[in-house]
Design an enzyme around this catalytic site. Structure first.
Site, short mmCIF file in Angstrom:
data_model
loop_
_atom_site.label_atom_id
_atom_site.label_comp_id
_atom_site.label_asym_id
_atom_site.label_seq_id
_atom_site.Cartn_x
_atom_site.Cartn_y
_atom_site.Cartn_z
N TYR A 99 42.34 57.52 -29.32
CA TYR A 99 43.67 57.99 -29.72
C TYR A 99 44.11 57.40 -31.06
O TYR A 99 44.02 56.19 -31.28
CB TYR A 99 44.70 57.56 -28.68
CG TYR A 99 44.55 58.21 -27.33
CD1 TYR A 99 44.49 59.59 -27.19
CD2 TYR A 99 44.51 57.43 -26.18
CE1 TYR A 99 44.38 60.18 -25.93
CE2 TYR A 99 44.41 58.00 -24.92
CZ TYR A 99 44.34 59.38 -24.81
OH TYR A 99 44.24 59.94 -23.57
N LYS A 134 48.44 33.88 -2.36
CA LYS A 134 49.45 34.94 -2.52
C LYS A 134 48.94 36.03 -3.46
O LYS A 134 47.98 35.80 -4.20
CB LYS A 134 50.75 34.32 -3.05
CG LYS A 134 50.61 33.66 -4.42
CD LYS A 134 51.82 32.80 -4.76
CE LYS A 134 51.68 32.19 -6.14
NZ LYS A 134 52.74 31.20 -6.42
C1 LIG Z 1 52.14 30.02 -6.71
C2 LIG Z 1 52.58 28.75 -6.16
C3 LIG Z 1 51.69 27.66 -6.14
C4 LIG Z 1 50.34 27.65 -6.79
O1 LIG Z 1 50.49 27.46 -8.17
P1 LIG Z 1 49.20 27.27 -9.12
O2 LIG Z 1 49.76 26.93 -10.44
O3 LIG Z 1 48.50 28.59 -9.12
O4 LIG Z 1 48.39 26.21 -8.54
C5 LIG Z 1 52.11 26.51 -5.49
N1 LIG Z 1 53.33 26.43 -4.93
C6 LIG Z 1 54.22 27.46 -4.97
C7 LIG Z 1 55.54 27.28 -4.34
C8 LIG Z 1 53.87 28.64 -5.59
O5 LIG Z 1 54.75 29.64 -5.63
#
Ligand SMILES: *Cc1c(COP(=O)(O)O)cnc(C)c1O
Length: 557
Positions: free
Chosen positions: A259, A31
């Site tokens: 800055y 994702k």
């Molecule tokens: C993002 C997510 C994961 C992965 O989590 P990690 O801690 O990066 O391994 C797994 N399951 C769901 C539902 C997620 O949203």
């Protein structure tokens, strides 16, 4: 000038590591553009390393991966109210179901398409977020069973996500998950993929693997824990954030920098301008926090406020003169001597997830086929605790095929039974030319050709020495498949193309990376076919690194 270099061998290594650790299936989570790493090349690498399913949050992300040519199973689980179920069914995307309404939506789309939709039940066992609540389970599973019987859906899996709120809470979630599983089985459904653990539980709760884990951060090689490093978990951080010096200025003591002048030089020094700023995900909070970047093997402090596009590094302590164009590593794999991304997350008081996913859109994501640290940083001193012992690295400018062949002959002359050479480089890099030279140096029967059509080819010795095994590891899914080939590693010299991340466990080895001198090239090489007109049209840079005691004094004189 701004590059997030993504090591595909590191991604493959991490997926192998997780598969080995858990012994079950792996869902690799891609994702948010693969946590900022670039979802498409990472998904490909994860699948090559044996990931069973690619997971994403939204259907839009799933469809984008499908369009980019990721053909295998893709699962998405967070749906908008107007989600296009028809598109999901058409593209064969598996959907996580958190509500009865979603189940009806996807089943109706399957009916319209005359197809069976793949679904996985997503359950809330205590995170209080997405997922069907306990009170919905019975109805959801009963309706699911009906739709299975009528052919609209197939239930591929069931899953839930953990709160990581401590062992006691984890066990409560697992107990609820077990209840759900019993209910589901009671409804006559036996899903193939049962998964609760994400990265944290994968390394902390071996009792909670069920038959699958669903991991994101660990695939990219970062530790999900603030107090355990990637190396401690056997992971390799895949992202190296690179830039370059675009300006240098010698300044006297008392010069105000950036800055607000909240940094004033304590003595005469040299300031380097690096075109990386907070628009690129570099936290403004780094100002005054003592953070460094790596330049020519030295950690140099970031000084003054971080701008939107640029920051300033004090290079006065560098032993040698730096020049404009000098590479700068902002973070990467700390076992190669560069700062880890965790420095930024500590300064920000956040998790490393937020750092890597926050690398801005101006930063070019470039996939490379070498492990972090090779080949641009071989001048860097590896930190103590390096996963492989300190490699002795040598670099050669190879101007033409004859020189490549010569280097191969020289190398072949020094190899003995039990030696392993891992060879990486893009299509047409000259890998076959080099291997042919190695074969000649060893005195084996030719012809050595590109291993395009066979996984492994054995060339017997003509001089009573060890045979040469020429292996194409690119098409091997994992170390287990390699074991199936039953190769005599101890009695032969093995040259493995694309074996990085899969073979290193074997003690001592030589890693050779061939590159175009301008730096990294995009990944690829599935169609490696150097015999059909391999030409070194431009010069190459070849890095030879010897790992382990056998090569402690270097590979070539
Ligand atoms: C993002 C997510 C994961 C992965 O989590 P990690 O801690 O990066 O391994 C797994 N399951 C769901 C539902 C997620 O949203």
């Amino acid at each position: 000038m701004r590059v997030a270099e993504i090591s595909l061998p590191a991604i493959r290594h991490n997926v192998h590591r997780i598969r080995e650790l858990t012994g079950g299936a792996v869902i690799a989570v891609m994702k948010a553009n693969g946590y900022g790493h670039g979802a498409v090349h990472c998904a490909r690498a994860a699948i090559e390393a044996g990931a069973a399913i690619i997971g994403v949050a939204d259907l839009e992300e799933a469809l984008a991966l499908r369009e980019a040519g990721i053909d295998g199973p893709i699962l998405c689980w967070l749906h908008g109210v107007r989600v296009d179920w028809d598109a999901a069914v058409d593209a064969g995307i598996e959907v996580g179901i958190s509500h009865l309404s979603q189940l009806e939506g996807v089943a109706a789309a399957a009916g319209r398409a005359g197809r069976t939709a793949d679904v996985q039940f997503k359950l809330d066992t205590g995170l209080s977020r997405n997922g069907a609540g306990v009170e919905e389970w019975t109805d959801l599973f009963a309706r699911g069973a009906e739709l299975v019987r009528s052919g609209e859906i197939r239930v591929r899996g069931v899953f839930s996500h953990m709160a990581n709120a401590g062992e006691e809470h984890d066990l409560v979630q697992a107990a609820r998950f077990d209840e759900a599983l019993a209910l589901l089985r009671g409804a006559g459904i036996e899903p193939e993929f049962i998964h609760l653990a994400a990265s944290a539980a994968t390394f902390a709760r071996p009792g909670l693997y069920y038959n699958t884990v669903r991991v994101g951060m660990a695939v990219y090689g970062c530790s999900p824990f603030p107090d355990r490093t990637s190396a401690e978990l056997g992971l390799i951080p895949a992202m190296t954030l690179r830039s370059e010096i675009v300006g240098l200025r010698a300044v006297p003591e008392g010069t105000g920098v950036s800055y607000g002048y909240n940094h004033v030089t304590q003595g005469g020094t040299t300031l380097a301008l690096v075109p990386m700023g907070y628009a690129d995900g570099m936290p403004r909070a780094l100002n005054g926090a003592g953070a460094t970047v790596a330049i020519a093997g030295t950690h140099c402090p970031i000084v003054g406020r971080i701008g939107m596009d640029q920051c300033i590094v004090d290079v006065g302590s560098l032993a040698r003169k730096v020049s404009v164009g000098e590479p700068v590593v902002l973070f990467g794999d700390p076992s190669t001597g560069v700062p880890p991304a965790e420095v930024w997350s500590e300064v920000l008081g956040t998790i490393v997830y937020e750092v890597v996913v926050g690398i801005g859109p101006r930063v070019l994501r470039v996939a490379v086929d070498h492990l972090p640290g090779a080949p641009d940083e071989d001048v860097l001193v590896p930190a103590a605790g390096d996963r492989s012992g300190e490699p002795v690295s040598q670099r050669f400018d190879v101007s033409d095929p004859e020189r490549m062949h010569e280097l191969g002959v020289e190398l072949g002359g020094r190899l003995a039974a039990g030696d392993l050479v891992i060879l990486t480089g893009p299509l047409g890099a000259g890998k076959t030319t080099l291997t042919r030279g190695i074969g000649e140096g060893l005195g084996v029967r030719g012809p050595v050709t590109s291993p395009t059509f066979v996984l492994a080819r054995t060339h017997p010795s003509l001089v009573d020495g060890p045979p040469l095994i020429h292996l194409d590891a690119y098409r091997l899914a994992d170390a287990a498949e390699l074991d199936d080939l039953d190769l005599d590693f101890d009695g032969s010299v093995v040259v493995a193309e694309w074996g990085a991340g899969m073979l290193e466990e074997r003690g001592s080895w030589i890693e050779i990376v061939i590159e175009r001198p301008t730096g990294s090239t995009a990944a690829g090489g599935a169609l490696e076919d150097e015999d059909l007109g391999e030409e070194l049209i431009e010069p190459r840079v070849m890095t030879i690194a010897g790992y382990g005691p056998r090569w402690a004094d270097g590979v070539l004189p």
